[in-house]
Design a protein around this motif. Structure first.
Motif, PDB file in Angstrom:
ATOM      1  N   GLU A   1      -7.679 -48.173  25.907  1.00 59.39           N
ATOM      2  CA  GLU A   1      -6.460 -48.964  26.124  1.00 59.39           C
ATOM      3  C   GLU A   1      -5.790 -49.267  24.789  1.00 59.39           C
ATOM      4  N   LEU A   2      -6.618 -49.579  23.798  1.00 64.05           N
ATOM      5  CA  LEU A   2      -6.108 -49.889  22.470  1.00 64.05           C
ATOM      6  C   LEU A   2      -5.554 -48.649  21.775  1.00 64.05           C
ATOM      7  N   LEU A   3      -6.039 -47.475  22.197  1.00 63.77           N
ATOM      8  CA  LEU A   3      -5.709 -46.218  21.528  1.00 63.77           C
ATOM      9  C   LEU A   3      -4.773 -45.329  22.345  1.00 63.77           C
ATOM     10  N   ARG A   4      -4.160 -45.878  23.367  1.00 59.31           N
ATOM     11  CA  ARG A   4      -3.358 -45.054  24.272  1.00 59.31           C
ATOM     12  C   ARG A   4      -2.295 -44.243  23.521  1.00 59.31           C
ATOM     13  N   ASP A   5      -1.692 -44.847  22.518  1.00 55.58           N
ATOM     14  CA  ASP A   5      -0.653 -44.143  21.764  1.00 55.58           C
ATOM     15  C   ASP A   5      -1.212 -43.128  20.776  1.00 55.58           C
ATOM     16  N   ARG A   6      -2.539 -43.101  20.594  1.00 58.68           N
ATOM     17  CA  ARG A   6      -3.175 -42.165  19.663  1.00 58.68           C
ATOM     18  C   ARG A   6      -3.803 -40.978  20.395  1.00 58.68           C
ATOM     19  N   ILE A   7      -3.780 -40.985  21.715  1.00 54.73           N
ATOM     20  CA  ILE A   7      -4.366 -39.885  22.485  1.00 54.73           C
ATOM     21  C   ILE A   7      -3.463 -38.659  22.401  1.00 54.73           C
ATOM     22  N   HIS A   8      -4.074 -37.496  22.202  1.00 55.18           N
ATOM     23  CA  HIS A   8      -3.360 -36.224  22.264  1.00 55.18           C
ATOM     24  C   HIS A   8      -3.390 -35.763  23.728  1.00 55.18           C
ATOM     25  N   TRP A   9      -2.211 -35.643  24.311  1.00 52.93           N
ATOM     26  CA  TRP A   9      -2.107 -35.295  25.726  1.00 52.93           C
ATOM     27  C   TRP A   9      -1.731 -33.811  25.878  1.00 52.93           C
ATOM     28  N   PRO A  10      -2.296 -33.141  26.863  1.00 47.61           N
ATOM     29  CA  PRO A  10      -1.843 -31.771  27.162  1.00 47.61           C
ATOM     30  C   PRO A  10      -0.373 -31.793  27.555  1.00 47.61           C
ATOM     31  N   ARG A  11       0.303 -30.728  27.224  1.00 49.95           N
ATOM     32  CA  ARG A  11       1.741 -30.637  27.562  1.00 49.95           C
ATOM     33  C   ARG A  11       1.921 -30.270  29.019  1.00 49.95           C
TER      34      ARG A  11
END
Length: 297
Positions: A287-297
């Protein structure tokens, strides 16, 4: 028509995250690409590779994970000295090409070869010859030669039946192959992680056998340097220890992490993706790192 939630929104405390494992870049037996495929096959929904004191496998892990539609967090496990013991701090969600982080990790690795040669000399004194050369056969990165590599050599050469026996007989404090190494400071490890944009987690806290006073000191100093997370469910914890550290996370208002600490199909207690879940009372570190996750396109 009801829309399916985006995976970016679907992560919660029940997510099958595995945020602690090792590749051949440090002391695991599988390459980063193999680990990514194994994680995906085992149902992992958010993954991090956390090699010891090394980020050299991060790009390979990231690229493969995204090719498999597996969300990814960068990771590392940093060895630090605290209260006379080696404590591990997992860093998650950092910029893996950050120069200060890379240099700090390089300096931390610097003493491993001299230490390994001292370990081999100690083993030679009890009749086990060629341990340094034997351990090197199992090393993907010579800068990261470790007790685990010596253990694999001693099993292969027939001195012990398994890795656990090696540690009991030869590689723990007071045994012939044990040599202490001075690792990074806790403050340095957290500074490297935070300046690279990540968050820090105390790895498998039950393993250190601290007294309550020592553990309190670790947690409060960790938090004093900006640490926000603690591993609750890990391959190193029993069910009772997971309950204990659930309460610890709640007491100190820490975010909870989970990870198998997977090293090898033949050696690890828990496979990737096969951990018990976190308690619904906890705040997951992702939750704290949601903006740091690399998401598949």
């Amino acid at each position: 028509m009801k829309q399916t939630p985006s995976p970016r929104c679907a992560l919660d405390v029940s997510t099958n995250a595995d945020l602690h494992c090792h590749s051949r870049v440090s002391d695991g037996t599988l390459q980063p690409e193999e680990l990514a495929r194994r994680a995906k096959t085992q149902g992992v929904e958010l993954w991090a590779l956390t090699d010891h004191d090394e980020v050299g496998g991060q790009q390979r892990a990231l690229d493969t994970a995204l090719s498999l539609d597996l969300p990814y967090l960068t990771g590392v496990e940093i060895s630090v000295s605290f209260a006379g013991r080696v404590v591990h701090i997992v860093g998650l969600g950092f910029e893996h090409q950050n120069p200060a982080l890379i240099e700090g990790l390089r300096n931390t690795r610097g003493g491993r070869e001299p230490r390994a040669r001292e370990m081999a000399a100690g083993l030679a004194q009890v009749g086990i010859k060629g341990a340094f050369e034997g351990a090197l056969k199992f090393v993907g990165n010579p800068e990261l030669i470790s007790r685990t590599h010596f253990a694999r050599f001693l099993v292969e050469s027939g001195h012990c039946s398994d890795v656990s026996e090696v540690f009991r007989r030869y590689l723990t404090e007071g045994k012939p192959g044990y040599v202490e190494h001075r690792w990074a400071k806790l403050s340095d490890a957290l500074r490297w992680i935070h300046e690279a944009g990540g968050q820090a987690v105390i790895a498998h806290p039950a393993r250190y056998a601290f007294t309550p006073t020592e553990e309190y000191a670790l947690i409060t100093e960790f938090m004093g340097h900006g640490g926000r997370g603690i591993e609750v469910v890990t391959g190193s914890h029993s069910a009772a220890e997971a309950i204990k550290y659930t309460e610890t996370a709640l007491e100190f208002d820490l975010y909870a992490s989970r990870g198998s600490d997977f090293h090898s199909p033949e050696e690890s207690r828990v496979d990737l993706g096969r951990l018990d879940g976190l308690s619904g009372r906890l705040k997951p570190i992702w939750e704290l790192l949601r903006d740091r996750i690399h998401w598949p396109r």
